[in-house]
Design a protein around this motif. Structure first.
Motif, mmCIF file in Angstrom:
data_model
loop_
_atom_site.group_PDB
_atom_site.id
_atom_site.type_symbol
_atom_site.label_atom_id
_atom_site.label_comp_id
_atom_site.label_asym_id
_atom_site.label_seq_id
_atom_site.Cartn_x
_atom_site.Cartn_y
_atom_site.Cartn_z
ATOM 1 N N ALA A 1 0.825 -1.206 0.000
ATOM 2 C CA ALA A 1 0.000 0.000 0.000
ATOM 3 C C ALA A 1 0.859 1.256 0.000
ATOM 4 C CB ALA A 1 -0.942 -0.005 1.202
ATOM 5 N N GLU A 2 1.963 1.245 0.734
ATOM 6 C CA GLU A 2 2.858 2.402 0.728
ATOM 7 C C GLU A 2 3.427 2.632 -0.666
ATOM 8 O OE1 GLU A 2 5.743 3.094 3.877
ATOM 9 O OE2 GLU A 2 4.793 1.515 5.047
ATOM 10 N N LEU A 3 3.852 1.562 -1.316
ATOM 11 C CA LEU A 3 4.378 1.685 -2.670
ATOM 12 C C LEU A 3 3.312 2.222 -3.625
ATOM 13 C CD1 LEU A 3 6.401 -1.639 -2.827
ATOM 14 C CD2 LEU A 3 7.371 0.647 -3.125
ATOM 15 N N ALA A 4 2.090 1.712 -3.494
ATOM 16 C CA ALA A 4 0.999 2.177 -4.353
ATOM 17 C C ALA A 4 0.727 3.657 -4.130
ATOM 18 C CB ALA A 4 -0.260 1.355 -4.084
ATOM 19 N N LEU A 5 0.709 4.089 -2.878
ATOM 20 C CA LEU A 5 0.476 5.496 -2.572
ATOM 21 C C LEU A 5 1.562 6.376 -3.175
ATOM 22 C CD1 LEU A 5 -0.671 5.518 1.168
ATOM 23 C CD2 LEU A 5 -2.025 6.125 -0.829
ATOM 24 N N LEU B 1 -9.975 3.348 -11.513
ATOM 25 C CA LEU B 1 -8.674 3.095 -10.900
ATOM 26 C C LEU B 1 -8.437 1.593 -10.885
ATOM 27 C CD1 LEU B 1 -7.282 4.757 -7.667
ATOM 28 C CD2 LEU B 1 -6.880 2.352 -8.168
ATOM 29 N N ARG B 2 -7.367 1.171 -11.521
ATOM 30 C CA ARG B 2 -7.011 -0.245 -11.553
ATOM 31 C C ARG B 2 -5.544 -0.401 -11.201
ATOM 32 N NH1 ARG B 2 -11.644 -0.404 -11.478
ATOM 33 N NH2 ARG B 2 -13.126 -1.349 -12.941
ATOM 34 N N LEU C 1 -5.634 4.098 -0.726
ATOM 35 C CA LEU C 1 -5.547 4.963 -1.908
ATOM 36 C C LEU C 1 -6.698 5.959 -1.951
ATOM 37 C CD1 LEU C 1 -4.487 2.519 -4.776
ATOM 38 C CD2 LEU C 1 -3.292 4.601 -4.107
ATOM 39 N N ALA C 2 -7.913 5.478 -1.720
ATOM 40 C CA ALA C 2 -9.082 6.358 -1.771
ATOM 41 C C ALA C 2 -8.976 7.478 -0.742
ATOM 42 C CB ALA C 2 -10.358 5.545 -1.546
ATOM 43 N N ASP D 1 -14.786 3.783 -8.828
ATOM 44 C CA ASP D 1 -14.638 2.421 -9.320
ATOM 45 C C ASP D 1 -13.166 2.026 -9.255
ATOM 46 O OD1 ASP D 1 -14.606 0.031 -10.669
ATOM 47 O OD2 ASP D 1 -15.525 0.787 -12.510
ATOM 48 N N ALA D 2 -12.814 1.211 -8.269
ATOM 49 C CA ALA D 2 -11.421 0.804 -8.071
ATOM 50 C C ALA D 2 -11.343 -0.712 -7.974
ATOM 51 C CB ALA D 2 -10.843 1.440 -6.807
ATOM 52 N N GLY D 3 -10.239 -1.272 -8.421
ATOM 53 C CA GLY D 3 -10.061 -2.711 -8.334
ATOM 54 C C GLY D 3 -8.607 -3.106 -8.493
#
Length: 201
Positions: free
Chosen positions: A43-47, A68-69, A109-110, A118-120
């Motif tokens: 999650a940190e990397l994604a942020l 968001l994908r 992320l949200a 719409d996220a997945g």
């Protein structure tokens, strides 16, 4: 939400690094105003990558109808390893268990993006499959796409917005590397898959 298919998208932002900088966690904390807590490495990397991409796109907020994908081959491997080790000794710790659940990074992320929509997450061996799926599902405000891995560490993101005056020099994308190349500026869905263009003609 009504999906808009067969559209053309312009890449308006992308993560601005090659390899992750050594101080990426410090940069993320500075960007958020505090160190993220209890969300795990993935999650940190994604942020980090998503926020860097939006900064490059000069967007302070993500429009509601963006799709968001996120794609990952291995998911939250660090947290999964911790849970397995804790399970050998006793029950896993609650936060370790939550961090092992890949879907937990979507609320992170949200929250950071101050966004609902719409996220997945797609677990896929072929990173191009995420692009094809998202292009088929994208709404009027386009896409925010990420490819995130813990080992080796990677957080690559693209922001794509609908383009009403696309170029004409599209060619079939032969590889995922071509699709995300810094020279590629436009995507569209063709009969045989994703097509790309390098600039306006």
């Amino acid at each position: 939400m009504a999906y808009v298919n067969n559209s053309t998208w312009q890449i308006t932002g992308r993560t601005r690094h090659g390899d992750l900088p050594d101080d990426w966690r410090e940069r993320l904390a500075a960007r958020l105003g505090q160190r993220p807590r209890r969300i795990g490495m993935l999650a940190e990397l994604a942020l980090y990558g998503a926020l860097d991409c939006l900064d490059a796109a000069q967007e302070s907020a993500l429009p509601e109808d963006v799709v968001l994908r996120l794609c990952s081959l291995r998911g939250a491997v660090t947290a999964i390893g911790q849970v397995l080790e804790q399970n050998r000794q006793d029950l896993p710790m609650p936060f370790s268990f939550l961090q092992s659940q890949t879907g937990q990074l979507l609320p992170a992320l949200a929250s950071a993006l101050n966004w609902q929509g719409d996220a997945g997450i797609v677990m896929a061996r072929d990173p191009a499959s995420l692009a094809l799926l998202a292009a088929q599902q994208a709404g009027p405000d386009g896409m925010l796409l990420g490819w995130v891995e813990e080992a080796p560490r990677r957080s690559d993101w693209l922001r794509l917005a609908r383009c009403d005056a696309p170029p004409t020099n599209f060619v079939a994308a032969n590889s995922f590397a071509e699709m995300i190349s810094p020279d590629t500026r436009y995507w569209r869905l063709g009969n045989a898959g994703m097509e790309i263009a390098r600039g306006q003609t």
